[in-house]
Design a protein around this motif. Structure first.
Motif, PDB file in Angstrom:
ATOM      1  N   TYR A   1      -2.527   1.125  36.419  1.00 23.09           N
ATOM      2  CA  TYR A   1      -2.224  -0.044  35.604  1.00 23.09           C
ATOM      3  C   TYR A   1      -3.487  -0.819  35.239  1.00 23.09           C
ATOM      4  O   TYR A   1      -3.487  -1.618  34.304  1.00 23.09           O
ATOM      5  CB  TYR A   1      -1.249  -0.963  36.343  1.00 23.09           C
ATOM      6  CG  TYR A   1       0.189  -0.529  36.181  1.00 23.09           C
ATOM      7  CD1 TYR A   1       0.879  -0.788  35.009  1.00 23.09           C
ATOM      8  CD2 TYR A   1       0.850   0.153  37.192  1.00 23.09           C
ATOM      9  CE1 TYR A   1       2.193  -0.384  34.838  1.00 23.09           C
ATOM     10  CE2 TYR A   1       2.162   0.558  37.043  1.00 23.09           C
ATOM     11  CZ  TYR A   1       2.835   0.286  35.859  1.00 23.09           C
ATOM     12  OH  TYR A   1       4.132   0.693  35.705  1.00 23.09           O
TER      13      TYR A   1
ATOM     14  N   ARG B   1      -0.196   3.376  30.190  1.00 26.26           N
ATOM     15  CA  ARG B   1       0.765   2.874  31.160  1.00 26.26           C
ATOM     16  C   ARG B   1       1.233   1.511  30.677  1.00 26.26           C
ATOM     17  O   ARG B   1       0.421   0.651  30.342  1.00 26.26           O
ATOM     18  CB  ARG B   1       0.145   2.742  32.554  1.00 26.26           C
ATOM     19  CG  ARG B   1      -0.244   4.043  33.210  1.00 26.26           C
ATOM     20  CD  ARG B   1       0.955   4.946  33.452  1.00 26.26           C
ATOM     21  NE  ARG B   1       1.868   4.372  34.417  1.00 26.26           N
ATOM     22  CZ  ARG B   1       1.806   4.597  35.732  1.00 26.26           C
ATOM     23  NH1 ARG B   1       0.857   5.381  36.220  1.00 26.26           N
ATOM     24  NH2 ARG B   1       2.682   4.066  36.535  1.00 26.26           N
TER      25      ARG B   1
ATOM     26  N   TRP C   1       3.577  -2.116  30.908  1.00 21.31           N
ATOM     27  CA  TRP C   1       4.065  -3.118  31.851  1.00 21.31           C
ATOM     28  C   TRP C   1       5.510  -3.455  31.513  1.00 21.31           C
ATOM     29  O   TRP C   1       5.916  -3.437  30.363  1.00 21.31           O
ATOM     30  CB  TRP C   1       3.207  -4.389  31.769  1.00 21.31           C
ATOM     31  CG  TRP C   1       1.816  -4.185  32.288  1.00 21.31           C
ATOM     32  CD1 TRP C   1       0.786  -3.604  31.631  1.00 21.31           C
ATOM     33  CD2 TRP C   1       1.331  -4.549  33.573  1.00 21.31           C
ATOM     34  NE1 TRP C   1      -0.338  -3.571  32.413  1.00 21.31           N
ATOM     35  CE2 TRP C   1      -0.026  -4.155  33.632  1.00 21.31           C
ATOM     36  CE3 TRP C   1       1.900  -5.169  34.692  1.00 21.31           C
ATOM     37  CZ2 TRP C   1      -0.816  -4.369  34.740  1.00 21.31           C
ATOM     38  CZ3 TRP C   1       1.103  -5.391  35.804  1.00 21.31           C
ATOM     39  CH2 TRP C   1      -0.232  -4.978  35.832  1.00 21.31           C
ATOM     40  N   PRO C   2       6.319  -3.791  32.530  1.00 18.53           N
ATOM     41  CA  PRO C   2       7.719  -4.155  32.257  1.00 18.53           C
ATOM     42  C   PRO C   2       7.808  -5.409  31.384  1.00 18.53           C
ATOM     43  O   PRO C   2       6.919  -6.251  31.353  1.00 18.53           O
ATOM     44  CB  PRO C   2       8.302  -4.402  33.652  1.00 18.53           C
ATOM     45  CG  PRO C   2       7.377  -3.715  34.599  1.00 18.53           C
ATOM     46  CD  PRO C   2       6.023  -3.774  33.976  1.00 18.53           C
TER      47      PRO C   2
ATOM     48  N   ARG D   1      12.175  -3.518  34.340  1.00 13.50           N
ATOM     49  CA  ARG D   1      11.463  -3.376  35.607  1.00 13.50           C
ATOM     50  C   ARG D   1      11.942  -2.142  36.373  1.00 13.50           C
ATOM     51  O   ARG D   1      11.125  -1.400  36.941  1.00 13.50           O
ATOM     52  CB  ARG D   1      11.668  -4.638  36.454  1.00 13.50           C
ATOM     53  CG  ARG D   1      10.905  -5.855  35.970  1.00 13.50           C
ATOM     54  CD  ARG D   1      10.902  -6.959  37.013  1.00 13.50           C
ATOM     55  NE  ARG D   1      12.253  -7.458  37.266  1.00 13.50           N
ATOM     56  CZ  ARG D   1      12.804  -8.475  36.621  1.00 13.50           C
ATOM     57  NH1 ARG D   1      12.117  -9.110  35.666  1.00 13.50           N
ATOM     58  NH2 ARG D   1      14.028  -8.883  36.922  1.00 13.50           N
ATOM     59  N   GLU D   2      13.244  -1.906  36.381  1.00 14.08           N
ATOM     60  CA  GLU D   2      13.777  -0.765  37.130  1.00 14.08           C
ATOM     61  C   GLU D   2      13.372   0.565  36.511  1.00 14.08           C
ATOM     62  O   GLU D   2      13.000   1.506  37.228  1.00 14.08           O
ATOM     63  CB  GLU D   2      15.296  -0.886  37.209  1.00 14.08           C
ATOM     64  CG  GLU D   2      15.780  -2.069  38.035  1.00 14.08           C
ATOM     65  CD  GLU D   2      17.292  -2.206  38.011  1.00 14.08           C
ATOM     66  OE1 GLU D   2      17.935  -1.400  37.277  1.00 14.08           O
ATOM     67  OE2 GLU D   2      17.837  -3.095  38.700  1.00 14.08           O
TER      68      GLU D   2
ATOM     69  N   GLN E   1       9.575   1.304  36.966  1.00 16.86           N
ATOM     70  CA  GLN E   1       9.314   1.704  38.344  1.00 16.86           C
ATOM     71  C   GLN E   1       9.811   3.126  38.600  1.00 16.86           C
ATOM     72  O   GLN E   1       9.178   3.916  39.300  1.00 16.86           O
ATOM     73  CB  GLN E   1       9.996   0.723  39.300  1.00 16.86           C
ATOM     74  CG  GLN E   1       9.821   1.052  40.769  1.00 16.86           C
ATOM     75  CD  GLN E   1       8.378   0.957  41.229  1.00 16.86           C
ATOM     76  OE1 GLN E   1       7.583   0.215  40.630  1.00 16.86           O
ATOM     77  NE2 GLN E   1       8.024   1.695  42.270  1.00 16.86           N
ATOM     78  N   GLN E   2      10.943   3.476  38.022  1.00 13.70           N
ATOM     79  CA  GLN E   2      11.493   4.826  38.203  1.00 13.70           C
ATOM     80  C   GLN E   2      10.586   5.877  37.575  1.00 13.70           C
ATOM     81  O   GLN E   2      10.328   6.930  38.175  1.00 13.70           O
ATOM     82  CB  GLN E   2      12.881   4.899  37.576  1.00 13.70           C
ATOM     83  CG  GLN E   2      13.512   6.278  37.592  1.00 13.70           C
ATOM     84  CD  GLN E   2      14.850   6.320  36.874  1.00 13.70           C
ATOM     85  OE1 GLN E   2      15.496   5.297  36.685  1.00 13.70           O
ATOM     86  NE2 GLN E   2      15.259   7.496  36.449  1.00 13.70           N
TER      87      GLN E   2
ATOM     88  N   SER F   1       7.393   5.713  37.057  1.00 12.41           N
ATOM     89  CA  SER F   1       6.052   5.751  37.647  1.00 12.41           C
ATOM     90  C   SER F   1       5.930   6.803  38.745  1.00 12.41           C
ATOM     91  O   SER F   1       4.826   7.301  39.005  1.00 12.41           O
ATOM     92  CB  SER F   1       5.685   4.377  38.201  1.00 12.41           C
ATOM     93  OG  SER F   1       6.587   4.012  39.247  1.00 12.41           O
TER      94      SER F   1
END
Length: 490
Positions: free
Chosen positions: A161, A407, A409-410, A424-425, A428-429, A431
């Protein structure tokens, strides 16, 4: 009991054959198979009649049809005279070559041949056509960095990130357009016109009690990745360039530059790894260029399946002179009384072109790099009416937000917190979901789809329908004028 390797010329209890041969039937030794001749192929005299050698095809013992040689180390024959020390490809083809003959009277195959005739049976394993095969991996050359074959190669570390700068300012969300009562009515009339069993009166004469405007949100996240695998492959060697280890060490799989056809689109590419090619004798035919015919097993002839090798057939016909049906034995017209037919696969040669080397005798081996570009996409729909969520996915709307980076960001600034939580979910999944693939690029966006719910009344019946998307699609499961028994409603 008659021998299976010769045509049956005696008819058992049939008195027609006890006194001699019937009229019109060839003598026992004429064009047939000698009853005392052991084995097969038949002798050179008497069966079959000699035919003139057609031009364009070599004699069975001429060069190009060498007998199998004694194998050397590793199952390969000793190298013969040829370019680079490898055996020269055989001359001509062994199956249907242009300009060649359609058959021969003596099999050219000199290897292991069964003693008994072969009955052609497609369900038999002997009748199955051979397929190209690959040699065992232990016979392949050892190349540094290519010990793992036919499996995804671990990619280099993904971008962090820190390399994807977090946006400090994101654009605001615009308002979506709304509908009027008349626009909603026109959309419903168009929907009714597309359904032949729906009546139009309810759409024309309905009374709109209320029109509620809402919006559905469609969030999508795409991660574009690259996966690489390697394996040994081979192709017939016909003099093409060979980039071998003499030109230098082979580059590592992830250091080979391969152009990406298009971003966020599934595609595949296969390339030859530099400096890994070599030429080896064909492992299937031992560099001969031909293999034993899988149909006749090298005999060049098969048992006639019409008469089952007897040379004659039992037929029934009506005798108009005697006014009755007569049963008699006649010479088989398919094999001309011989009980055997020329093999339709090898045309009597007993051998066919090797399907692995295509008759060349040698193969070019090299490591093939397969690159798969995969676009992984997940989405989330936020819709708070009775409209099914899956309908939102297939219509267009207003793109309120879109970002693309190595990459991402949410999202944290959207007015609806459900979208921020979904972003966000999913980020994260993604990544940690693709450990065997290299992440090349990511992008996400939010679409706002307008939704209008119309509460209506027609003939004391209350119902509602939805108009959604820029296409103004209609969802009206409670439409009051539906007919399932015929198109009689106007």
């Amino acid at each position: 009991m008659p021998n299976e390797t010769q045509p049956i010329l005696q008819g058992g209890n049939n008195t027609m054959y006890t006194q001699g041969q019937p009229q019109g039937y060839p003598p026992q030794q004429q064009g047939g198979y000698p009853p005392q001749q052991p084995g097969y192929p038949p002798p050179q005299q008497g069966y079959p009649p000699p035919q003139p050698q057609q031009p364009g095809y070599p004699q069975p013992q001429q060069p190009g049809y060498p007998p199998p040689q004694q194998g050397a180390g590793g199952g390969y024959p000793p190298p013969q005279q040829g370019a680079g020390g490898y055996p020269a490809p055989p001359q001509g083809s062994y199956q249907g070559a242009p300009g060649g003959p359609q058959g021969t009277d003596e099999p050219s195959y000199k290897g292991d041949i069964p003693d008994d005739d072969v009955e052609v049976n497609p369900d038999n394993a002997a009748g199955a056509a051979p397929i190209a095969s690959a040699p065992p991996l232990e016979k392949m050359d050892q190349v540094a960095g290519y010990n793992q074959m036919d499996a995804p190669l671990p990619p280099p570390p993904p971008p962090s990130y820190d390399e994807a700068t977090q946006p400090t300012e994101r654009a605001g969300i615009e308002q979506t357009p709304t509908l009027t009562d008349e626009e909603a009515r026109e959309a419903l009339l168009s929907y009714v016109a597309e359904n032949c069993c729906y009546g139009k009166k309810a759409a024309k004469n309905l009374h709109v009690n209320d029109l509620k405007h809402t919006a559905a949100f469609h969030y999508t996240l795409e991660t574009f990745t690259e996966k690489r695998t390697t394996k040994w492959v081979n192709e017939p060697f016909s003099g093409q360039p060979v980039d071998g280890p003499q030109n230098g060490p082979a580059p590592l799989p992830w250091s080979i530059a391969v152009n990406i056809p298009a971003m966020f689109t599934n595609s595949i590419a296969k390339v030859e790894v530099p400096h890994t090619a070599s030429v080896k004798p064909c492992h299937d035919c031992h560099s001969m260029g031909f293999r034993r015919c899988h149909t006749c097993l090298g005999r060049g002839r098969t048992r006639c399946h019409h008469c089952h090798g007897h040379g004659r057939r039992h037929v029934n016909h009506y005798d108009h002179h005697e006014k009755r049906h007569i049963s008699r034995w006649e010479s088989c017209t398919f094999c001309h009384g011989r009980g055997r037919q020329r093999c339709f696969t090898c045309h009597g040669h007993g051998q066919i072109t090797c399907c692995t080397c295509k008759g060349r005798g040698s193969l070019k081996f090299f490591i093939q790099l397969t690159v798969n570009w995969i676009n992984h996409m997940n989405d989330n729909i936020v819709e708070r009416t009775a409209l099914p969520d899956e309908l939102i996915r297939n219509v267009t709307g207003q793109v309120a937000f879109k970002e693309e980076n190595a990459r991402i960001w949410p999202i944290n600034h959207f007015p609806d917190q459900a979208i921020n939580q979904a972003s966000r979910e999913l980020v994260q999944q993604h990544s940690g979901a693709f450990q065997q693939e290299r992440i090349l690029q990511q992008r996400h966006q939010v679409r706002i789809i307008p939704v209008a719910e119309s509460l209506c009344r027609w003939k004391e019946k209350n119902f509602s329908f939805f108009v959604y998307g820029f296409e103004r699609k209609v969802h009206a499961p409670d439409y009051p004028q539906q007919c399932c028994c015929g198109c009689t409603i106007l």
